[in-house]
Design a protein around this motif. Structure first.
Motif, mmCIF file in Angstrom:
data_model
loop_
_atom_site.group_PDB
_atom_site.id
_atom_site.type_symbol
_atom_site.label_atom_id
_atom_site.label_comp_id
_atom_site.label_asym_id
_atom_site.label_seq_id
_atom_site.Cartn_x
_atom_site.Cartn_y
_atom_site.Cartn_z
ATOM 1 N N ARG A 17 -20.944 -23.976 -29.924
ATOM 2 C CA ARG A 17 -19.914 -24.519 -29.017
ATOM 3 C C ARG A 17 -19.754 -26.030 -29.149
ATOM 4 O O ARG A 17 -18.990 -26.640 -28.402
ATOM 5 C CB ARG A 17 -20.269 -24.155 -27.568
ATOM 6 C CG ARG A 17 -20.338 -22.648 -27.327
ATOM 7 C CD ARG A 17 -20.716 -22.312 -25.904
ATOM 8 N NE ARG A 17 -20.728 -20.875 -25.652
ATOM 9 C CZ ARG A 17 -21.772 -20.063 -25.874
ATOM 10 N NH1 ARG A 17 -22.902 -20.557 -26.358
ATOM 11 N NH2 ARG A 17 -21.695 -18.777 -25.606
ATOM 12 N N THR A 68 -12.076 -20.222 -21.400
ATOM 13 C CA THR A 68 -13.546 -20.304 -21.416
ATOM 14 C C THR A 68 -14.059 -20.803 -22.775
ATOM 15 O O THR A 68 -15.193 -20.509 -23.168
ATOM 16 C CB THR A 68 -14.176 -18.930 -21.095
ATOM 17 O OG1 THR A 68 -13.558 -17.955 -21.967
ATOM 18 C CG2 THR A 68 -13.965 -18.539 -19.651
ATOM 19 N N PHE A 71 -14.012 -25.979 -25.745
ATOM 20 C CA PHE A 71 -14.788 -26.670 -26.783
ATOM 21 C C PHE A 71 -14.164 -26.457 -28.166
ATOM 22 O O PHE A 71 -14.502 -27.169 -29.112
ATOM 23 C CB PHE A 71 -16.254 -26.206 -26.769
ATOM 24 C CG PHE A 71 -16.428 -24.710 -26.795
ATOM 25 C CD1 PHE A 71 -16.308 -23.999 -27.975
ATOM 26 C CD2 PHE A 71 -16.697 -24.003 -25.621
ATOM 27 C CE1 PHE A 71 -16.465 -22.619 -28.005
ATOM 28 C CE2 PHE A 71 -16.855 -22.620 -25.637
ATOM 29 C CZ PHE A 71 -16.728 -21.922 -26.835
ATOM 30 N N CYS A 115 -17.763 -19.177 -32.132
ATOM 31 C CA CYS A 115 -18.077 -18.548 -30.847
ATOM 32 C C CYS A 115 -16.883 -17.669 -30.480
ATOM 33 O O CYS A 115 -15.737 -18.107 -30.627
ATOM 34 C CB CYS A 115 -18.284 -19.619 -29.782
ATOM 35 S SG CYS A 115 -18.673 -18.936 -28.158
ATOM 36 N N PHE A 116 -17.185 -16.466 -30.040
ATOM 37 C CA PHE A 116 -16.097 -15.594 -29.573
ATOM 38 C C PHE A 116 -15.623 -16.135 -28.225
ATOM 39 O O PHE A 116 -16.437 -16.371 -27.335
ATOM 40 C CB PHE A 116 -16.606 -14.155 -29.416
ATOM 41 C CG PHE A 116 -15.504 -13.164 -29.251
ATOM 42 C CD1 PHE A 116 -15.144 -12.325 -30.296
ATOM 43 C CD2 PHE A 116 -14.814 -13.057 -28.041
ATOM 44 C CE1 PHE A 116 -14.110 -11.407 -30.147
ATOM 45 C CE2 PHE A 116 -13.779 -12.145 -27.890
ATOM 46 C CZ PHE A 116 -13.430 -11.321 -28.938
ATOM 47 N N ILE A 117 -14.333 -16.325 -28.081
ATOM 48 C CA ILE A 117 -13.783 -16.812 -26.808
ATOM 49 C C ILE A 117 -13.010 -15.665 -26.159
ATOM 50 O O ILE A 117 -12.012 -15.188 -26.705
ATOM 51 C CB ILE A 117 -12.886 -18.052 -27.034
ATOM 52 C CG1 ILE A 117 -13.719 -19.166 -27.684
ATOM 53 C CG2 ILE A 117 -12.290 -18.520 -25.705
ATOM 54 C CD1 ILE A 117 -12.896 -20.345 -28.160
ATOM 55 N N ARG A 154 -30.515 -16.721 -27.163
ATOM 56 C CA ARG A 154 -30.478 -16.094 -25.843
ATOM 57 C C ARG A 154 -31.381 -14.873 -25.885
ATOM 58 O O ARG A 154 -31.554 -14.258 -26.936
ATOM 59 C CB ARG A 154 -29.043 -15.640 -25.501
ATOM 60 C CG ARG A 154 -27.963 -16.715 -25.587
ATOM 61 C CD ARG A 154 -28.002 -17.705 -24.452
ATOM 62 N NE ARG A 154 -28.098 -17.077 -23.142
ATOM 63 C CZ ARG A 154 -27.066 -16.595 -22.437
ATOM 64 N NH1 ARG A 154 -25.846 -16.651 -22.943
ATOM 65 N NH2 ARG A 154 -27.240 -16.066 -21.253
ATOM 66 N N ARG A 156 -32.913 -11.195 -25.823
ATOM 67 C CA ARG A 156 -32.384 -9.906 -26.252
ATOM 68 C C ARG A 156 -33.240 -8.787 -25.669
ATOM 69 O O ARG A 156 -34.442 -8.962 -25.463
ATOM 70 C CB ARG A 156 -32.411 -9.793 -27.782
ATOM 71 C CG ARG A 156 -31.401 -10.697 -28.489
ATOM 72 C CD ARG A 156 -29.989 -10.427 -28.036
ATOM 73 N NE ARG A 156 -28.972 -10.865 -28.968
ATOM 74 C CZ ARG A 156 -28.266 -11.998 -28.864
ATOM 75 N NH1 ARG A 156 -28.488 -12.851 -27.878
ATOM 76 N NH2 ARG A 156 -27.340 -12.290 -29.754
#
Ligand SMILES: Cc1cc2nc3c(=O)[nH]c(=O)nc-3n(C[C@H](O)[C@H](O)[C@H](O)COP(=O)(O)O)c2cc1C
Length: 167
Positions: A17, A68, A71, A115-117, A154, A156
């Motif tokens: 991001r 969202t 960035f 990044c998936f937005i 993150r 898992r």
């Protein structure tokens, strides 16, 4: 057994991001798209188009509509993933989602992050890109070299939680 390098790549991909101002070389972009087109798709319809945005002004306008993912404004390249709904009315969302991951992983092999937005003002972005009314815009992927450290993973779920062998 040591971890296969391919598996390592899958595990080490992170959503990025923050982007460096370094541009992405044309040859690298071409290789990312070349790899993306080999993604699987329902009945092999490949109902996708990749709209590449490199103009700073347009990047900034599109990023403002990424609720969202503002960035995205920092990224040197945005790729709008657009589906041909007529070509594949049943599975276009699945196919576009798969190709988004294939593109993200192909980019990561070059150290390029994305990044998936999820939340985008889709109609507004479609207007900005002069897309047809009937086209479906899944997302806009910002592509760029990460700025600073790659974020820590993150958490898992464990394999034990996820996998049940039924034999
Ligand atoms: C369908 C989907 C929607 C997402 N939407 C957003 C988003 O709008 N903004 C954002 O910052 N990250 C978004 N993400 C990224 C996730 O937060 C991220 O993939 C997850 O936290 C795991 O982190 P990792 O990708 O670094 O492993 C989205 C991911 C997916 C698959």
């Amino acid at each position: 057994m040591s971890e296969h390098p391919g598996i390592k790549l899958l595990k080490e991909r992170r959503s990025i991001r923050r982007f460096d101002s370094r541009l992405i070389e044309n040859d690298v972009l071409t290789q990312i798209f070349e790899a993306s087109r080999w993604c699987w798709s329902a009945v092999n319809r490949q109902p996708w188009k990749f709209y590449v945005i490199r103009n700073k002004e347009l990047i900034s306008k599109v990023a403002k509509e990424c609720t969202t993912g503002t960035f995205a404004a920092e990224a040197p390249v945005l790729v709008a993933l657009v589906g041909d709904v007529e070509a594949q009315p049943n599975w276009y969302v699945h196919d576009l989602s798969f190709v988004s991951l294939q593109m993200a992983l192909a980019a990561w092999t070059f150290g390029i992050g994305t990044c998936f937005i999820g939340n985008i003002n889709r109609e507004r972005v479609k207007e900005l890109l002069n897309l047809r009314k009937e086209d479906y815009l899944l997302t806009v992927l910002p592509l760029g070299y990460p700025y600073g450290e790659v974020p820590k993973p993150r958490p898992r779920k464990s394999v034990e939680e996820l996998v049940k062998y039924l034999d």
